[in-house]
Design a protein around this motif. Structure first.
Motif, PDB file in Angstrom:
ATOM      1  N   GLN A 152     -12.174  -1.880  -2.475  1.00  0.00           N
ATOM      2  CA  GLN A 152     -11.533  -3.466  -1.970  1.00  0.00           C
ATOM      3  C   GLN A 152     -10.471  -3.335  -1.130  1.00  0.00           C
ATOM      4  OE1 GLN A 152     -11.850  -4.742  -4.825  1.00  0.00           O
ATOM      5  NE2 GLN A 152     -10.276  -4.359  -6.777  1.00  0.00           N
ATOM      6  N   ALA A 153     -10.868  -1.774  -0.377  1.00  0.00           N
ATOM      7  CA  ALA A 153      -8.555  -2.152   0.723  1.00  0.00           C
ATOM      8  C   ALA A 153     -10.274  -3.063   1.899  1.00  0.00           C
ATOM      9  CB  ALA A 153      -9.006  -0.648   1.016  1.00  0.00           C
ATOM     10  N   ASP A 154     -11.367  -3.309   1.628  1.00  0.00           N
ATOM     11  CA  ASP A 154     -11.775  -3.184   3.320  1.00  0.00           C
ATOM     12  C   ASP A 154     -11.768  -4.724   2.759  1.00  0.00           C
ATOM     13  OD1 ASP A 154     -13.700  -3.428   5.870  1.00  0.00           O
ATOM     14  OD2 ASP A 154     -14.642  -4.449   3.939  1.00  0.00           O
ATOM     15  N   TYR A 155     -12.271  -4.866   1.308  1.00  0.00           N
ATOM     16  CA  TYR A 155     -12.317  -6.870   0.656  1.00  0.00           C
ATOM     17  C   TYR A 155     -10.530  -7.104   1.793  1.00  0.00           C
ATOM     18  CZ  TYR A 155     -13.112 -10.745  -1.825  1.00  0.00           C
ATOM     19  OH  TYR A 155     -13.080 -12.194  -1.660  1.00  0.00           O
ATOM     20  N   ILE A 156     -10.335  -7.021   0.981  1.00  0.00           N
ATOM     21  CA  ILE A 156      -7.951  -7.352   1.289  1.00  0.00           C
ATOM     22  C   ILE A 156      -8.219  -7.478   2.816  1.00  0.00           C
ATOM     23  CG2 ILE A 156      -5.960  -6.737   0.712  1.00  0.00           C
ATOM     24  CD1 ILE A 156      -7.336  -5.536  -1.959  1.00  0.00           C
ATOM     25  N   LYS A 157      -8.845  -6.614   2.854  1.00  0.00           N
ATOM     26  CA  LYS A 157      -8.019  -6.923   5.037  1.00  0.00           C
ATOM     27  C   LYS A 157      -8.897  -7.578   5.729  1.00  0.00           C
ATOM     28  CE  LYS A 157      -9.308  -1.887   6.339  1.00  0.00           C
ATOM     29  NZ  LYS A 157      -8.968  -1.128   6.521  1.00  0.00           N
ATOM     30  N   THR A 158      -9.825  -7.596   5.463  1.00  0.00           N
ATOM     31  CA  THR A 158     -11.057  -8.416   5.856  1.00  0.00           C
ATOM     32  C   THR A 158     -11.025  -9.776   5.366  1.00  0.00           C
ATOM     33  OG1 THR A 158     -12.713  -6.774   5.966  1.00  0.00           O
ATOM     34  CG2 THR A 158     -13.529  -8.919   6.570  1.00  0.00           C
ATOM     35  N   GLN A 159     -11.306 -10.622   4.329  1.00  0.00           N
ATOM     36  CA  GLN A 159     -10.433 -11.632   3.691  1.00  0.00           C
ATOM     37  C   GLN A 159      -8.897 -12.220   3.678  1.00  0.00           C
ATOM     38  OE1 GLN A 159     -12.972 -13.346   2.121  1.00  0.00           O
ATOM     39  NE2 GLN A 159     -14.072 -11.822   2.737  1.00  0.00           N
ATOM     40  N   TRP A 160      -7.872 -11.625   3.928  1.00  0.00           N
ATOM     41  CA  TRP A 160      -7.064 -11.931   4.244  1.00  0.00           C
ATOM     42  C   TRP A 160      -6.491 -11.914   5.679  1.00  0.00           C
ATOM     43  CZ3 TRP A 160      -2.459  -9.825   7.441  1.00  0.00           C
ATOM     44  CH2 TRP A 160      -1.117 -10.824   7.262  1.00  0.00           C
ATOM     45  N   MET A 161      -7.074 -11.813   6.121  1.00  0.00           N
ATOM     46  CA  MET A 161      -7.502 -12.417   7.419  1.00  0.00           C
ATOM     47  C   MET A 161      -8.027 -13.362   8.476  1.00  0.00           C
ATOM     48  SD  MET A 161      -5.856 -10.352   9.263  1.00  0.00           S
ATOM     49  CE  MET A 161      -6.243 -11.081  11.068  1.00  0.00           C
ATOM     50  N   PRO A 169       2.337 -10.169   4.667  1.00  0.00           N
ATOM     51  CA  PRO A 169       2.233  -9.079   4.929  1.00  0.00           C
ATOM     52  C   PRO A 169       2.495  -7.760   3.682  1.00  0.00           C
ATOM     53  CG  PRO A 169       2.560 -10.237   6.461  1.00  0.00           C
ATOM     54  CD  PRO A 169       3.522 -10.919   5.534  1.00  0.00           C
ATOM     55  N   GLU A 170       3.386  -7.665   3.647  1.00  0.00           N
ATOM     56  CA  GLU A 170       4.823  -7.110   2.650  1.00  0.00           C
ATOM     57  C   GLU A 170       3.155  -6.765   1.442  1.00  0.00           C
ATOM     58  OE1 GLU A 170       8.541  -5.879  -0.139  1.00  0.00           O
ATOM     59  OE2 GLU A 170       8.114  -7.734   1.092  1.00  0.00           O
ATOM     60  N   ILE A 171       2.705  -7.554   0.469  1.00  0.00           N
ATOM     61  CA  ILE A 171       1.639  -7.769  -0.528  1.00  0.00           C
ATOM     62  C   ILE A 171       0.778  -7.108   0.322  1.00  0.00           C
ATOM     63  CG2 ILE A 171       0.621  -9.121  -1.898  1.00  0.00           C
ATOM     64  CD1 ILE A 171       2.630 -11.305  -2.265  1.00  0.00           C
ATOM     65  N   ILE A 172      -0.552  -6.685   1.545  1.00  0.00           N
ATOM     66  CA  ILE A 172      -1.417  -6.452   1.822  1.00  0.00           C
ATOM     67  C   ILE A 172      -0.724  -4.667   2.481  1.00  0.00           C
ATOM     68  CG2 ILE A 172      -3.526  -6.414   3.359  1.00  0.00           C
ATOM     69  CD1 ILE A 172      -3.574  -9.077   1.278  1.00  0.00           C
ATOM     70  N   ASP A 173      -0.017  -4.799   2.527  1.00  0.00           N
ATOM     71  CA  ASP A 173       0.583  -3.576   3.317  1.00  0.00           C
ATOM     72  C   ASP A 173       0.067  -2.362   1.508  1.00  0.00           C
ATOM     73  OD1 ASP A 173       0.749  -3.867   5.427  1.00  0.00           O
ATOM     74  OD2 ASP A 173       2.839  -4.347   5.892  1.00  0.00           O
ATOM     75  N   ARG A 174       0.845  -3.146   0.669  1.00  0.00           N
ATOM     76  CA  ARG A 174       0.911  -2.464  -0.803  1.00  0.00           C
ATOM     77  C   ARG A 174      -0.318  -2.044  -1.378  1.00  0.00           C
ATOM     78  NH1 ARG A 174       5.665  -1.743  -4.198  1.00  0.00           N
ATOM     79  NH2 ARG A 174       6.906  -1.297  -1.494  1.00  0.00           N
ATOM     80  N   ALA A 175      -0.876  -2.890  -1.321  1.00  0.00           N
ATOM     81  CA  ALA A 175      -2.114  -3.155  -2.249  1.00  0.00           C
ATOM     82  C   ALA A 175      -3.032  -1.722  -0.827  1.00  0.00           C
ATOM     83  CB  ALA A 175      -2.670  -4.170  -1.369  1.00  0.00           C
ATOM     84  N   LEU A 176      -2.848  -2.132   0.321  1.00  0.00           N
ATOM     85  CA  LEU A 176      -4.166  -1.030   0.972  1.00  0.00           C
ATOM     86  C   LEU A 176      -3.855   0.542  -0.064  1.00  0.00           C
ATOM     87  CD1 LEU A 176      -4.944  -3.182   3.497  1.00  0.00           C
ATOM     88  CD2 LEU A 176      -5.947  -2.522   2.524  1.00  0.00           C
ATOM     89  N   GLU A 177      -1.713   0.566   0.101  1.00  0.00           N
ATOM     90  CA  GLU A 177      -1.681   1.451  -0.069  1.00  0.00           C
ATOM     91  C   GLU A 177      -1.838   2.792  -1.080  1.00  0.00           C
ATOM     92  OE1 GLU A 177       3.144   3.616  -1.154  1.00  0.00           O
ATOM     93  OE2 GLU A 177       2.421   1.481  -0.629  1.00  0.00           O
ATOM     94  N   TYR A 178      -1.712   1.439  -2.114  1.00  0.00           N
ATOM     95  CA  TYR A 178      -2.428   2.106  -3.795  1.00  0.00           C
ATOM     96  C   TYR A 178      -4.576   2.274  -3.443  1.00  0.00           C
ATOM     97  CZ  TYR A 178       1.305   0.334  -5.663  1.00  0.00           C
ATOM     98  OH  TYR A 178       3.366   0.329  -6.121  1.00  0.00           O
ATOM     99  N   ALA A 179      -5.004   1.662  -3.021  1.00  0.00           N
ATOM    100  CA  ALA A 179      -6.684   1.470  -2.532  1.00  0.00           C
ATOM    101  C   ALA A 179      -6.417   2.998  -1.989  1.00  0.00           C
ATOM    102  CB  ALA A 179      -6.817   1.024  -1.896  1.00  0.00           C
ATOM    103  N   THR A 180      -5.778   3.477  -0.785  1.00  0.00           N
ATOM    104  CA  THR A 180      -5.869   5.035  -0.696  1.00  0.00           C
ATOM    105  C   THR A 180      -5.569   5.537  -1.332  1.00  0.00           C
ATOM    106  OG1 THR A 180      -5.018   3.655   1.846  1.00  0.00           O
ATOM    107  CG2 THR A 180      -5.425   6.099   1.299  1.00  0.00           C
ATOM    108  N   ASN A 181      -3.924   5.110  -2.039  1.00  0.00           N
ATOM    109  CA  ASN A 181      -3.720   6.022  -3.496  1.00  0.00           C
ATOM    110  C   ASN A 181      -4.900   6.826  -4.087  1.00  0.00           C
ATOM    111  OD1 ASN A 181      -1.154   6.536  -1.679  1.00  0.00           O
ATOM    112  ND2 ASN A 181      -0.436   5.664  -3.490  1.00  0.00           N
ATOM    113  N   ARG A 182      -5.804   5.791  -5.303  1.00  0.00           N
ATOM    114  CA  ARG A 182      -6.702   5.877  -5.780  1.00  0.00           C
ATOM    115  C   ARG A 182      -7.593   6.093  -5.279  1.00  0.00           C
ATOM    116  NH1 ARG A 182      -3.427   6.994  -8.039  1.00  0.00           N
ATOM    117  NH2 ARG A 182      -5.098   7.744  -9.999  1.00  0.00           N
TER     118      ARG A 182
END
Length: 304
Positions: A152-161, A169-182
């Motif tokens: 999920q984290a890889d998809y979000i980073k790649t597709q956002w760009m 960027p705030e939304i993306i950063d939070r999503a990546l933070e949560y994905a890392t947590n999980r």
């Protein structure tokens, strides 16, 4: 029988190159040959599906549903239904992994069609999930919760760009933070077989079962149950956006926790990731209106 191939299915098959093009050329004979080999009479094609054709069939003792997927599309579904053995899922009657074909019990209407409130549907989903969540051997061949979070984290980073940064960027950063947590929270000793996409269109009436409903079309994961509950946090977007999106989201998350005793933090984090990844996916599918709702919810939730 005239087979109808949805355009999205044609597109997905064509992305596989010659394997997919060969499947498209041979699909009529594949359906006929599988039905004959399994002793079925195909009665008609059912609607829906983007990766598999679905047919109502007559068997020697009643009716069943046959699915024929594009190459490689039903591996996880076959494995999941085999492991579940009918507990919370449609019973698997036959399969051919090499041909991406399965035969499952015939179920009734989708939960989406039932005349109930959102909370009543969520309660049915939760009760059915509690039956479907079963302990399985850790060496099960399914994607783990940690792998799901990383994907999920890889998809979000790649597709956002690639989509020219359609949300903040705030939304993306939070999503990546949560994905890392999980990903870091994954614990095999607390994981179980989960559906992966447990929404009301994948929940069908099954009279006589424990909750009168069973699941179909599983993604199949070995992970924490919060992933399945996050789907209900992702769905019914209009209701969440009505008035106070943050409060509505929190209230729904608390309901899911109350019904299942699963951590609200885990549900919330997976739910946020789902909204962001689905918003990006909707843009890829050229559904800007749906994507906007996902991003709007994430915009309110990121401030909470």
């Amino acid at each position: 029988m005239q087979i109808q191939l949805p355009e999205l299915m044609k597109h997905r098959a064509s992305l596989l190159g010659e394997v997919g093009h060969s499947w498209l050329r041979e699909v009529d004979s594949l359906v006929s040959n599988i039905a004959e080999f399994w002793g079925l009479k195909a009665l008609g094609q059912l609607s829906g599906g983007t990766e598999a054709l679905v047919f109502l069939c007559e068997t020697h003792d009643g009716h069943a549903v046959m699915k024929l997927g594009i190459p490689g599309s039903l591996d996880r579904e076959i494995r999941t239904l085999s492991l579940a053995e009918g507990r919370g899922y449609a019973t698997l009657l036959n399969f051919d992994a090499g041909l991406d074909a399965i035969l499952i019990e015939r179920l009734g209407d989708q939960l989406a069609e039932a005349s109930m409130s959102v909370d009543e549907k969520i309660e049915i989903l939760c009760n059915t999930l509690k039956i479907a969540w079963c302990r399985i051997d850790p060496q099960n061949g399914l994607m783990s919760g940690a792998e799901k979070a990383a994907a999920q984290a890889d998809y979000i980073k790649t597709q956002w760009m690639q989509l020219n940064r359609p949300c903040s960027p705030e939304i993306i950063d939070r999503a990546l933070e949560y994905a890392t947590n999980r990903r870091e929270a994954f614990d095999a000793t607390k994981s179980c077989l989960i559906h992966g996409d447990a929404h009301i269109w994948n929940t069908l009436n099954a009279e006589g079962s424990s909750t009168n409903y069973k699941f179909v079309d599983p993604d199949g994961l070995y992970a924490e149950p919060a992933i399945d509950l996050a789907i209900s946090l992702r769905e019914w977007r209009d209701e969440i956006l009505d008035d106070d999106a943050l409060e509505n989201g929190r209230r729904r998350c608390e309901l899911l926790d109350k019904l299942t005793d699963v951590s609200t933090d885990a549900i919330w984090q997976w739910g946020f990731v789902e909204h962001v990844s689905c918003g990006l996916l909707d843009l890829n599918l050229q559904d800007a209106a749906a994507a906007e709702k996902h991003f709007d919810i994430a915009k309110y939730w990121v401030r909470g």
